[in-house]
Design a protein around this motif. Structure first.
Motif, PDB file in Angstrom:
ATOM      1  N   LYS A  17       6.055  -5.548   0.159  1.00 17.63           N
ATOM      2  CA  LYS A  17       6.623  -4.675   0.163  1.00 17.63           C
ATOM      3  C   LYS A  17       5.381  -3.709  -0.002  1.00 17.63           C
ATOM      4  N   VAL A  18       5.759  -2.631   0.628  1.00 18.43           N
ATOM      5  CA  VAL A  18       4.923  -1.347   0.326  1.00 18.43           C
ATOM      6  C   VAL A  18       5.877  -0.352  -0.518  1.00 18.43           C
ATOM      7  N   LEU A  19       4.591  -0.170  -1.570  1.00 23.22           N
ATOM      8  CA  LEU A  19       5.646   0.984  -2.443  1.00 23.22           C
ATOM      9  C   LEU A  19       4.660   2.590  -2.385  1.00 23.22           C
ATOM     10  N   LYS A  20       5.810   3.745  -2.020  1.00 27.82           N
ATOM     11  CA  LYS A  20       4.720   4.996  -1.961  1.00 27.82           C
ATOM     12  C   LYS A  20       5.206   6.079  -3.172  1.00 27.82           C
ATOM     13  N   ILE A  39       5.037  -1.055 -11.002  1.00 27.28           N
ATOM     14  CA  ILE A  39       4.689  -1.617  -9.647  1.00 27.28           C
ATOM     15  C   ILE A  39       3.749  -3.280 -10.267  1.00 27.28           C
ATOM     16  N   ASN A  40       3.948  -3.758 -11.616  1.00 24.56           N
ATOM     17  CA  ASN A  40       3.078  -4.994 -12.103  1.00 24.56           C
ATOM     18  C   ASN A  40       4.160  -5.959 -13.232  1.00 24.56           C
ATOM     19  N   ASP A  41       4.859  -6.139 -11.433  1.00 27.41           N
ATOM     20  CA  ASP A  41       5.673  -7.290 -11.518  1.00 27.41           C
ATOM     21  C   ASP A  41       4.701  -8.593 -10.851  1.00 27.41           C
ATOM     22  N   GLY A  42       3.845  -8.884 -11.198  1.00 27.23           N
ATOM     23  CA  GLY A  42       3.134 -10.160 -10.753  1.00 27.23           C
ATOM     24  C   GLY A  42       3.050 -10.544  -9.123  1.00 27.23           C
ATOM     25  N   SER A  43       4.133  -9.630  -8.075  1.00 29.41           N
ATOM     26  CA  SER A  43       4.025 -10.053  -6.475  1.00 29.41           C
ATOM     27  C   SER A  43       3.426  -9.297  -5.388  1.00 29.41           C
ATOM     28  N   LYS A  44       2.152  -9.526  -4.723  1.00 24.48           N
ATOM     29  CA  LYS A  44       1.217  -9.363  -4.051  1.00 24.48           C
ATOM     30  C   LYS A  44       2.113  -8.111  -3.131  1.00 24.48           C
ATOM     31  N   LYS A  45       1.316  -6.694  -3.484  1.00 21.93           N
ATOM     32  CA  LYS A  45       1.949  -5.611  -2.650  1.00 21.93           C
ATOM     33  C   LYS A  45       0.990  -4.615  -2.347  1.00 21.93           C
ATOM     34  N   GLY A 149      -5.874  -4.162 -16.888  1.00 24.79           N
ATOM     35  CA  GLY A 149      -6.481  -5.515 -16.605  1.00 24.79           C
ATOM     36  C   GLY A 149      -5.191  -5.997 -15.614  1.00 24.79           C
ATOM     37  N   ILE A 150      -5.441  -5.346 -14.440  1.00 22.90           N
ATOM     38  CA  ILE A 150      -4.137  -5.525 -13.789  1.00 22.90           C
ATOM     39  C   ILE A 150      -4.951  -5.709 -12.659  1.00 22.90           C
ATOM     40  N   SER A 151      -4.974  -6.539 -11.687  1.00 23.60           N
ATOM     41  CA  SER A 151      -5.963  -7.168  -9.701  1.00 23.60           C
ATOM     42  C   SER A 151      -5.689  -6.385  -9.283  1.00 23.60           C
ATOM     43  N   ALA A 152      -5.969  -5.446  -9.325  1.00 21.56           N
ATOM     44  CA  ALA A 152      -6.338  -4.135  -7.906  1.00 21.56           C
ATOM     45  C   ALA A 152      -7.088  -3.893  -7.570  1.00 21.56           C
ATOM     46  N   ALA A 153      -6.907  -3.722  -6.126  1.00 22.41           N
ATOM     47  CA  ALA A 153      -8.659  -3.516  -5.290  1.00 22.41           C
ATOM     48  C   ALA A 153      -7.722  -1.822  -4.112  1.00 22.41           C
ATOM     49  N   LEU A 154      -8.893  -1.451  -3.682  1.00 22.12           N
ATOM     50  CA  LEU A 154      -8.462   0.277  -3.470  1.00 22.12           C
ATOM     51  C   LEU A 154      -8.823  -0.088  -1.636  1.00 22.12           C
ATOM     52  N   LEU A 155      -7.804  -0.001  -0.651  1.00 17.36           N
ATOM     53  CA  LEU A 155      -8.106   0.249   0.779  1.00 17.36           C
ATOM     54  C   LEU A 155      -8.380   1.496   0.739  1.00 17.36           C
ATOM     55  N   ILE A 182      -8.162  -5.630   4.617  1.00 20.39           N
ATOM     56  CA  ILE A 182      -7.393  -6.447   3.088  1.00 20.39           C
ATOM     57  C   ILE A 182      -8.514  -8.175   2.947  1.00 20.39           C
ATOM     58  N   ASP A 183      -8.729  -8.064   4.082  1.00 22.73           N
ATOM     59  CA  ASP A 183      -9.420  -9.789   4.065  1.00 22.73           C
ATOM     60  C   ASP A 183     -10.496  -9.915   3.140  1.00 22.73           C
ATOM     61  N   ALA A 184     -10.873  -8.718   2.928  1.00 23.70           N
ATOM     62  CA  ALA A 184     -12.442  -8.050   2.530  1.00 23.70           C
ATOM     63  C   ALA A 184     -11.957  -8.644   0.942  1.00 23.70           C
ATOM     64  N   ALA A 185     -11.176  -8.292   0.300  1.00 18.03           N
ATOM     65  CA  ALA A 185     -10.108  -7.999  -0.973  1.00 18.03           C
ATOM     66  C   ALA A 185      -9.248  -9.301  -1.333  1.00 18.03           C
ATOM     67  N   PRO A 186      -9.442 -10.242  -0.699  1.00 13.70           N
ATOM     68  CA  PRO A 186      -7.980 -11.603  -1.018  1.00 13.70           C
ATOM     69  C   PRO A 186      -7.533 -11.594  -2.002  1.00 13.70           C
ATOM     70  N   GLU A 187      -8.663 -11.670  -3.598  1.00 13.28           N
ATOM     71  CA  GLU A 187      -8.130 -11.907  -4.624  1.00 13.28           C
ATOM     72  C   GLU A 187      -7.653 -11.023  -5.580  1.00 13.28           C
ATOM     73  N   ALA A 188      -6.926 -10.273  -4.736  1.00 15.35           N
ATOM     74  CA  ALA A 188      -6.411  -8.503  -5.496  1.00 15.35           C
ATOM     75  C   ALA A 188      -4.949  -8.675  -5.234  1.00 15.35           C
ATOM     76  N   ASN A 189      -3.960  -8.423  -6.302  1.00 11.54           N
ATOM     77  CA  ASN A 189      -2.477  -8.300  -6.029  1.00 11.54           C
ATOM     78  C   ASN A 189      -1.992  -7.488  -5.901  1.00 11.54           C
ATOM     79  N   ILE A 190      -2.254  -6.236  -6.595  1.00 16.28           N
ATOM     80  CA  ILE A 190      -2.573  -4.706  -5.587  1.00 16.28           C
ATOM     81  C   ILE A 190      -3.619  -4.210  -5.091  1.00 16.28           C
ATOM     82  N   TYR A 191      -2.796  -3.616  -3.845  1.00 15.40           N
ATOM     83  CA  TYR A 191      -3.293  -2.837  -2.712  1.00 15.40           C
ATOM     84  C   TYR A 191      -3.130  -1.298  -2.470  1.00 15.40           C
ATOM     85  N   ILE A 192      -4.148  -0.860  -2.902  1.00 11.05           N
ATOM     86  CA  ILE A 192      -4.447   1.074  -3.149  1.00 11.05           C
ATOM     87  C   ILE A 192      -4.736   1.239  -2.225  1.00 11.05           C
TER      88      ILE A 192
END
Ligand code: ADP
Ligand code: ASP
Ligand code: MG
Length: 455
Positions: A17-20, A39-45, A149-155, A182-192
């Motif tokens: 999902k994309v959340l704005k 946003i912190n419901d465990g699903s990748k977004k 402690g939430i797994s996030a990465a900045l794109l 996105i491939d550069a940050a495969p481990e993240a759960n939330i992409y900002i």
């Protein structure tokens, strides 16, 4: 025509999902906490953020000061912004290391802004100034998630979002680059990522116009074939009338893509005018939700058409009406072609048009080339121009000939209408009025069409 639809999307990007989240949603520490909880419901977004509320307006004002060579005024605004951000960072980031890191990043931005105040104005400089709001909000929010402690990465949006010379998204480029970041940050759960900002075809910083973060979200949604795009804002969905001008409005639970596109184009500020375009072809639903009241139903925009009749009203200001009168129009075929060619030459699109035997009236909202257009038209016609007009747009499924639409004509005795467009499509009726009459007209229409005033 370029298609928004793609056949191949890598599996790791599909079904996210994309959340704005808009300006108010990231406008205070309390609201950022709401966003975190949503946003912190465990699903990748993918999470697209606007600048904190008020920031882009201030940056626009700073750019104007640069243009008008008023460095003191600009510096004053930058210092106030700086202070506001540092207070927010102190409240948001209690972790000392993250606090210091974020302030260092923000200081670089404020130094860039201060240096800009003494430079010569250029559109490129203005675009860079305007981009700083989203860069700040996303950096702060990403650091905040790290702190929690939430797994996030900045794109970085400037690494993938690009428009072409026609100012349309360069979808091929965006898709390729988005996959790379996105491939550069495969481990993240939330992409900002930042809404609104992009590169132009020459690689210079640009943007998707005011309110453009909604558009960023649906462009990304289309590129990854998202399961859904959600636009989180400060109101519980698309209302049936503009809540800034009308008191008794209510949210609409369902809209079709076409209905939403009409409302957005004709002034419903909750959506950037182009928001729906990228996702319509693939039928990717867009849900409008309230960050301050996540339990509220909101509005679902999808390929489904629900009930008939007028559902909502929107108003678009700063419209110019042009009346083109010509004795030679009488029975002259090819006249409209000549008229349209003038508008085509100046790349100016026409919103409404009405014709009679001796005249054509039409409206434009982009009046940058008005003088040239008028001068070209004057070669074969007499021209009258009226500025400060407003288009009121009534939207719904099959409203033309719908039994409730007759009420609209009853109120015409009460309001002054300059033009009316009925029957262009079954989903839209447009009225052109003087902008001074907007408040009264919106309220009268609301009473008659939605509040069941007896006629
Ligand atoms: P964001 O910063 O989240 O993008 P916007 O200010 O761009 O928020 O859009 C939300 C605002 O749009 C609402 O607060 C409301 O005042 C305004 N608005 C205008 N027309 C409508 C409408 N028909 N329905 C809902 N909101 C509307
Ligand atoms: N921050 C930008 C603006 O204020 C983009 C957005 O909010 O969508 O226009
Ligand atoms: Mg907006």
């Amino acid at each position: 025509m370029y298609s928004w639809s793609y056949t191949f999307v890598p599996n790791n990007l599909r079904n996210m999902k994309v959340l704005k989240f808009g300006g108010t949603s990231v406008g205070s520490v309390k609201n950022m906490e709401n966003v975190k909880n949503i946003i912190n419901d465990g699903s990748k977004k993918i999470v697209v953020l606007s600048a904190m509320s008020g920031t882009t307006n201030t940056l626009v004002a700073i750019a104007k000061n640069v243009l008008e060579k008023e460095p003191n005024e600009a510096v004053d605004k930058i210092n106030k912004l700086h202070e506001h951000y540092f207070v927010t960072i102190d409240e948001l980031l209690k972790d000392v290391e993250l606090n210091v890191k974020t302030k260092a990043y923000a200081s670089e931005i404020f130094n860039f802004l201060l240096n800009s105040t003494y430079k010569d104005y250029s559109q490129e400089l203005e675009n860079k100034i305007l981009a700083q709001g989203e860069l700040l909000s996303t950096f702060m929010f990403n650091t905040y998630l790290n702190q929690e402690g939430i797994s996030a990465a900045l794109l970085p949006a400037l690494d993938f979002m690009r428009i072409n010379s026609a100012k349309d998204p360069d979808l091929f480029y965006i898709k390729e680059k988005f996959k790379t970041v996105i491939d550069a940050a495969p481990e993240a759960n939330i992409y900002i990522t930042q809404g609104f900002i992009c590169l132009d075809e020459k690689g210079a910083v640009s943007n998707l116009q005011r309110g453009g973060s909604d558009y960023t979200a649906t462009i990304i949604g289309a590129v990854i074939k998202a399961e859904e795009v959600q636009i989180w804002t400060d109101i519980d969905g698309m209302h049936n009338n503009d809540p800034r001008y009308v008191e008794k409005t209510h949210p609409i639970s369902n809209l079709s893509f076409d209905e939403a596109a009409e409302l957005a184009y004709f002034g419903a500020k909750i959506l950037h005018p182009q928001t729906v375009l990228p996702v319509r072809e693939d039928g990717i639903p867009v849900r409008l939700k309230n960050t301050m009241a996540p339990e509220a139903l909101g509005t679902l925009i999808s390929a489904e058409t629900s009930e008939n009749g007028i559902k909502a009203i929107a108003a678009k200001d700063n419209i110019t009406a042009i009346k083109i009168k010509s004795g030679r129009m009488l029975q002259a075929h090819g006249f409209l072609k000549k008229v349209f060619e003038v508008f085509e030459t100046y790349e100016t699109s026409i919103d409404m048009i009405t014709t009679s035997e001796v005249a054509v009236s039409l409206t434009i909202d982009d009046d940058r080339n008005l003088d040239k257009i008028v001068s070209d038209l004057e070669e074969f016609a007499t021209i009258e121009v009226d500025k400060s007009q407003t288009i009121i747009c009534l939207v719904g499924h099959s409203i033309v000939n719908h039994e409730s639409t007759f009420k609209l004509f009853k109120i015409l005795q009460d309001v002054k209408i300059r033009m009316i467009s009925y029957g262009g499509s079954r989903n839209n009726i447009s009225l052109l009025i003087n902008s001074n009459d907007k408040l009264t007209t919106l309220n009268k229409l609301n009473d008659y069409l939605f509040e069941l005033v007896t006629l």
